[in-house]
Design an enzyme around this catalytic site. Structure first.
Site, short mmCIF file in Angstrom:
data_model
loop_
_atom_site.label_atom_id
_atom_site.label_comp_id
_atom_site.label_asym_id
_atom_site.label_seq_id
_atom_site.Cartn_x
_atom_site.Cartn_y
_atom_site.Cartn_z
N HIS A 1 6.59 -9.11 -1.79
CA HIS A 1 6.04 -8.40 -2.93
C HIS A 1 6.22 -6.90 -2.73
O HIS A 1 6.58 -6.45 -1.64
CB HIS A 1 4.55 -8.73 -3.11
CG HIS A 1 3.72 -8.41 -1.91
ND1 HIS A 1 3.26 -9.38 -1.05
CD2 HIS A 1 3.30 -7.24 -1.40
CE1 HIS A 1 2.59 -8.82 -0.08
NE2 HIS A 1 2.60 -7.51 -0.25
C1 T46 Z 1 1.06 -6.29 2.18
C2 T46 Z 1 1.43 -7.10 3.37
C3 T46 Z 1 1.98 -6.25 4.48
C4 T46 Z 1 -7.74 -10.25 0.03
O1 T46 Z 1 -8.65 -10.91 -0.49
N1 T46 Z 1 -7.95 -8.94 0.36
C5 T46 Z 1 -6.98 -8.16 0.92
O2 T46 Z 1 -7.23 -6.97 1.20
C6 T46 Z 1 -5.69 -8.74 1.18
C7 T46 Z 1 -4.59 -7.91 1.79
C8 T46 Z 1 -5.50 -10.06 0.84
N2 T46 Z 1 -6.51 -10.79 0.28
C9 T46 Z 1 -6.29 -12.21 -0.01
C10 T46 Z 1 -5.30 -12.48 -1.14
C11 T46 Z 1 -4.69 -13.80 -0.75
O3 T46 Z 1 -5.48 -14.86 -1.25
O4 T46 Z 1 -5.72 -12.83 1.14
C12 T46 Z 1 -4.77 -13.81 0.78
C13 T46 Z 1 -3.43 -13.55 1.45
O5 T46 Z 1 -2.86 -12.34 0.92
P1 T46 Z 1 -1.28 -12.18 0.71
O6 T46 Z 1 -0.68 -13.48 0.37
O7 T46 Z 1 -1.06 -11.05 -0.26
O8 T46 Z 1 -0.82 -11.73 2.19
P2 T46 Z 1 0.60 -11.21 2.69
O9 T46 Z 1 0.60 -11.32 4.15
O10 T46 Z 1 1.71 -11.84 1.93
O11 T46 Z 1 0.61 -9.64 2.27
C14 T46 Z 1 -0.30 -8.73 2.88
C15 T46 Z 1 -0.92 -7.81 1.82
O12 T46 Z 1 -1.49 -8.60 0.77
C16 T46 Z 1 0.08 -6.85 1.21
O13 T46 Z 1 -0.61 -5.82 0.53
O14 T46 Z 1 1.66 -5.26 1.89
O15 T46 Z 1 0.37 -7.93 3.85
#
Ligand code: T46
Length: 133
Positions: A50
């Site tokens: 993303h």
């Molecule tokens: C990024 C990369 C480096 C939350 O509820 N609060 C938060 O602050 C974050 C970051 C995530 N979440 C929840 C949303 C999803 O249900 O945690 C779950 C996993 O998040 P996501 O699939 O977005 O995780 P990554 O590892 O793909 O991405 C993360 C960050 O979301 C993003 O901002 O830049 O790490």
């Protein structure tokens, strides 16, 4: 601007070991509104895929390592986050992916804003469109 902006954190080391202190608007070049960390990533799993519209982040592997792949639509770069004194600043419209997590990896991220799903672009075609490509 280079895709991979590395910040080297000063390390306070003595006979007991090492300590790194990070403050907002100093080694972290923005007000820190949120900190999250990723750990226990299963073998072969990649994350990210993303971009963000406004968010600035500094990512650092405080343990273990992972490979960060950055893409601004024109060029792509990969960088290993493999040291607790090595921070990666990600700002602007950049697609990011994290690959090859070591089993002990703890990826800590300092963010300039609270969590806001509307700031995410999770579709690569939409990302290219927003990047003017
Ligand atoms: C990024 C990369 C480096 C939350 O509820 N609060 C938060 O602050 C974050 C970051 C995530 N979440 C929840 C949303 C999803 O249900 O945690 C779950 C996993 O998040 P996501 O699939 O977005 O995780 P990554 O590892 O793909 O991405 C993360 C960050 O979301 C993003 O901002 O830049 O790490």
């Amino acid at each position: 601007m280079s895709l991979t902006q590395i910040i080297r954190f000063p390390t306070h080391s003595d006979e007991r070991g090492s300590l790194i202190a990070l403050e907002g608007n100093d080694m972290i070049p923005f007000d820190i509104k949120r900190v999250y960390y990723i750990f226990g990533t299963q073998s072969g799993v990649s994350r990210g895929f993303h971009a963000h519209v406004h968010l600035k982040q500094v990512a650092v592997c405080v343990a273990g390592k992972c490979k960060m792949r950055l893409d601004n639509g024109h060029e792509q770069q990969e960088i290993w986050l493999d040291s607790p004194d090595k921070g990666l600043l990600i700002e602007g419209l950049i697609w990011r992916e994290m690959h090859e997590f070591s089993p002990d990896c703890v990826l800590m991220v300092f963010a300039s804003e609270p969590y806001d799903e509307s700031d995410y672009i999770r579709n690569y075609t939409e990302f290219l469109h927003q990047a003017g490509l």
